[in-house]
Motif scaffolding. Sequence first.
Motif, mmCIF file in Angstrom:
data_model
loop_
_atom_site.group_PDB
_atom_site.id
_atom_site.type_symbol
_atom_site.label_atom_id
_atom_site.label_comp_id
_atom_site.label_asym_id
_atom_site.label_seq_id
_atom_site.Cartn_x
_atom_site.Cartn_y
_atom_site.Cartn_z
ATOM 1 N N MET A 74 0.940 -0.949 -0.081
ATOM 2 C CA MET A 74 -0.283 -0.390 0.101
ATOM 3 C C MET A 74 0.679 1.290 0.016
ATOM 4 O O MET A 74 1.978 1.407 0.567
ATOM 5 C CB MET A 74 -0.967 0.198 1.192
ATOM 6 N N THR A 75 0.552 2.482 -0.762
ATOM 7 C CA THR A 75 0.867 3.674 -0.498
ATOM 8 C C THR A 75 0.974 4.810 0.418
ATOM 9 O O THR A 75 -0.186 4.503 1.077
ATOM 10 C CB THR A 75 0.968 4.245 -1.833
ATOM 11 N N THR A 76 1.973 5.500 1.013
ATOM 12 C CA THR A 76 1.568 6.341 1.848
ATOM 13 C C THR A 76 1.052 7.469 1.278
ATOM 14 O O THR A 76 0.370 7.406 0.083
ATOM 15 C CB THR A 76 2.698 6.912 2.170
ATOM 16 N N ASP A 77 0.306 8.798 1.640
ATOM 17 C CA ASP A 77 -0.488 9.550 1.244
ATOM 18 C C ASP A 77 0.580 10.519 0.102
ATOM 19 O O ASP A 77 -0.385 11.114 -1.113
ATOM 20 C CB ASP A 77 -0.851 10.479 2.125
ATOM 21 N N TYR A 78 1.850 10.299 0.366
ATOM 22 C CA TYR A 78 2.934 11.067 -1.065
ATOM 23 C C TYR A 78 2.613 12.225 -0.865
ATOM 24 O O TYR A 78 2.499 13.042 -2.446
ATOM 25 C CB TYR A 78 2.393 10.332 -2.239
ATOM 26 N N ASP A 79 1.944 13.521 0.127
ATOM 27 C CA ASP A 79 1.436 14.491 0.016
ATOM 28 C C ASP A 79 2.387 15.618 -0.682
ATOM 29 O O ASP A 79 2.715 16.477 -1.450
ATOM 30 C CB ASP A 79 0.918 15.085 1.666
ATOM 31 N N THR A 80 3.668 15.356 -0.096
ATOM 32 C CA THR A 80 5.099 15.903 -0.756
ATOM 33 C C THR A 80 5.225 15.603 -1.532
ATOM 34 O O THR A 80 5.120 16.911 -2.758
ATOM 35 C CB THR A 80 6.367 16.035 0.418
ATOM 36 N N GLU A 81 5.190 14.665 -2.587
ATOM 37 C CA GLU A 81 5.463 14.631 -3.703
ATOM 38 C C GLU A 81 3.929 14.970 -4.973
ATOM 39 O O GLU A 81 4.917 15.455 -5.896
ATOM 40 C CB GLU A 81 5.217 12.842 -3.975
#
Length: 297
Positions: A1-8
């Motif tokens: 499962m991925t993380t939220d990747y907010d910065t990316e």
Amino acid sequence: MTTDYDTEKTRASAWFRDLRDQIVAAFEELERDHATGPLSDGEAAVFDVSETKRQSDDGSDAGGGLMSVMRGGRVFEKVGVNISTVYGTLGTRAQSAMAARKGIPGMKDDPRFWASGISLVAHMQNPHVPAVHMNTRMFWTPHAWWFGGGSDLNPCIEYDEDTAHFHAQQQEKLDPHGAELYPRLKEWADEYFYIPHRNRARGVGGIFMDDHCTNDWERDFALTQDIGRAFLPAYVPLVRKRRTQDWTDADKDAQLVHRGLYAEYNLVYDRGTKFGLETGHDANAVLMSLPPLAKWV
């Protein structure tokens, strides 16, 4: 499962906006400095910019973007450069299509998504100047993330040297990412930009990728950026070379017929068109790619 990747997500969205700004500036410069040849008189056209909005099924805000369209110019008959960042939950139809095509488990239980990208289509006044398409995008769900995009050239009057230049610029930007990449993405474009019911390619090809995820986000983002960076040096020199070339009524007729092929492909096969309409994005922005005039025989 991925993380939220907010910065990316923030970085990707900002970069698509920066690429949009570079392209809009370059195209308006082409309009301003078109001093000789057909349609050189009159004021240079500029982009008409408007905000686009996406609403979720319950009417809440679900992102949007900018639609930038130039019409009736000296060089560009119609060109659109759109960016968007949209989010929310995928409807049942889009969930099923994505789960089936990408093999993503869990979409039905958690159908959240986020998508950002730039999409460009240019239809030209002079039939000797090729039409062109370019897009790059990032897509995220709680189950996976990936990049996609590419560019392809769509001349109605083909010049071998123009095709060679366009492809050489793509390869120059891709080779640092691996010598095997350009041949693979070129073949992918040839397969993707094909019109089965006409038994022919849409144009003279380019590069294309979808579902691109090596699980190294920085590496994949760098590749996506270089696909975007390849566009202006691949295309602008062709516009400068061909925009003053004389054309005949027969040349213009060939252009209109070729545009019909372009419209058929985008309405029948293009995944981006289908996804935009299925997820409730602004229909005018989604259908920006359609030519102002076309002809069928």
